[in-house]
Design a protein around this motif. Structure first.
Motif, PDB file in Angstrom:
ATOM      1  N   THR A  36       4.215  -2.307  -0.934  1.00 32.64           N
ATOM      2  CA  THR A  36       3.416  -1.288  -0.212  1.00 32.64           C
ATOM      3  C   THR A  36       4.363  -0.312   0.589  1.00 32.64           C
ATOM      4  OG1 THR A  36       2.631  -2.605   1.643  1.00 32.64           O
ATOM      5  CG2 THR A  36       1.049  -2.236   0.003  1.00 32.64           C
ATOM      6  N   GLN A  37       5.721  -0.654   0.456  1.00 31.08           N
ATOM      7  CA  GLN A  37       6.693  -0.073   1.273  1.00 31.08           C
ATOM      8  C   GLN A  37       8.029   0.205   0.531  1.00 31.08           C
ATOM      9  OE1 GLN A  37       5.431  -2.469   5.313  1.00 31.08           O
ATOM     10  NE2 GLN A  37       7.622  -2.123   4.959  1.00 31.08           N
ATOM     11  N   ALA A 101      12.123   1.310   5.137  1.00 31.66           N
ATOM     12  CA  ALA A 101      10.826   0.671   4.994  1.00 31.66           C
ATOM     13  C   ALA A 101      10.914  -0.934   4.755  1.00 31.66           C
ATOM     14  CB  ALA A 101      10.187   1.373   3.846  1.00 31.66           C
ATOM     15  N   GLY A 103      10.776  -3.201   6.478  1.00 32.01           N
ATOM     16  CA  GLY A 103       9.820  -4.132   7.771  1.00 32.01           C
ATOM     17  C   GLY A 103      10.647  -4.425   8.648  1.00 32.01           C
TER      18      GLY A 103
END
Length: 275
Positions: A36-37, A101, A103
Motif C-alpha cells: 500500500t506504500q 514511503a 515505513g
C-alpha cells in the motif's frame, strides 16, 4: 564559504559517450515500502532513470511486487524478504535510495543499516530518516561522505534537535559534520552542506514544489546522478536546481508525476551549454 550554485557543477554533469552502455551509465536501486506504500519508490525510480542512470531497479517486499510490476516498464524489480536479502539484491548497485514511503519502523532502520555495508552510496530520505528519530547515532555511524540525507525541516529537527536555532546554513553545516555525510536541508532556499565544509544555497526554488511526492523525485534525481559517479555534493546541487527548473516549466497544477517528464528538456538545455 557558500559555493556558486550553477557554474562549477555544470561541468561535472555525467553525459554518455559513444561507447557507453547501461551498466557504464550507473545502476540505481530504490527501496519500496509495502504493497500500500509503493508510490514514493516509483516516483524516485522514474526520476533516477530520467536523469540518466542506465539501470534502475526497485527493491521491494514480496507483497509489493504484484502492485509495482504492472506500473513499471524500463524500471526493473527485485523482491526481498529480509535485511540480508535486501543487501544481496543491492550488491551490484552504485547508489540506493531508501525512505520514500518505506515505513517508519524498525524494519526500515534495519534496511538502512544493511544497505550501508554494500558499498553503494545511500540517499536516505523521508521514512528512512524518521525511523532513526530515537537513535540518530545508529544512522550516523553507518554513513560515509558519499551518502546523502535529504530532510525537510521537520525531519531535520528530529535528527538534529536544536540545530536550526542557529540558522539554516550553520545548522546544515553542523549536521553534515555530525552525520559524516552530505545534508540537503529542503525548503524554499534548499541548503546543501558537505562534511568537509562545502556549502551551497539553491536560489531558484519555487512554491509549485509544495505538493506530495516532489521530495521523492528529488531523492531519485540525486541517486541517479550519484549512480553515474557524480560527486555527491555536486549531485545534490545539480538535482536541486534541475528539480526547481522542471517545476517552473509546469507551474500551476504541478503534481510530482510531472517532474520526471520535464527533465529531458532541462537536461537538453544543459547539454547544449556543455563544452
Amino acid at each position: 564559504m557558500t559555493r556558486p550554485f550553477l557554474a562549477d557543477w555544470r561541468d561535472s554533469l555525467p553525459w554518455p559517450e559513444s561507447g557507453s552502455h547501461k551498466h557504464a551509465r550507473g545502476r540505481l536501486g530504490v527501496v519500496s515500502g509495502k504493497a500500500t506504500q509503493t508510490g514514493g519508490a516509483r516516483l524516485a525510480a522514474r526520476a533516477g532513470l530520467r536523469i540518466g542512470a542506465g539501470l534502475v531497479r526497485i527493491l521491494c517486499p514480496p507483497d509489493a511486487a504484484s502492485v509495482i510490476a504492472p506500473a513499471i516498464e524500463a524500471v526493473m524489480l527485485a523482491p526481498f524478504g529480509s535485511p540480508e536479502a535486501l543487501a544481496e539484491a543491492a550488491e551490484d548497485m552504485d547508489a540506493v535510495v531508501i525512505g520514500p514511503a518505506a515505513g517508519v519502523n524498525e524494519a526500515t532502520e534495519a534496511h538502512v543499516r544493511a544497505l550501508a555495508v554494500t558499498g553503494a552510496a545511500l540517499v536516505v530520505d523521508a521514512d528512512g530518516l524518521t525511523s532513526f528519530e530515537a537513535w540518530p547515532e545508529g544512522l550516523f555511524e553507518v554513513l560515509d561522505r558519499d551518502d546523502v540525507l535529504t530532510p525537510h525541516e521537520g525531519e531535520f529537527k528530529r535528527l538534529f534537535p536544536g540545530l536550526l536555532e542557529s540558522g539554516r546554513e550553520t545548522a546544515a553545516l553542523e549536521a553534515a559534520k555530525r552525520a559524516g555525510a552530505v545534508v540537503v536541508l529542503k525548503g524554499p532556499a534548499t541548503v546543501i552542506a558537505a562534511p568537509d565544509g562545502r556549502l551551497a544555497v539553491n536560489a531558484n526554488g519555487t512554491p509549485w514544489l509544495a505538493t506530495a511526492g516532489t521530495g521523492d523525485v528529488l531523492a531519485g534525481m540525486i541517486g541517479g546522478l550519484i549512480a553515474q559517479r557524480m560527486d555527491s555534493f555536486d549531485a545534490a546541487r545539480a538535482a536541486a536546481w534541475m528539480h526547481a527548473e522542471a517545476a517552473k516549466a509546469v507551474g500551476p497544477g504541478l503534481i510530482a508525476e510531472d517532474l520526471p517528464e520535464r527533465l529531458p528538456a532541462v537536461l537538453a538545455a544543459l547539454y547544449g551549454q556543455a563544452g
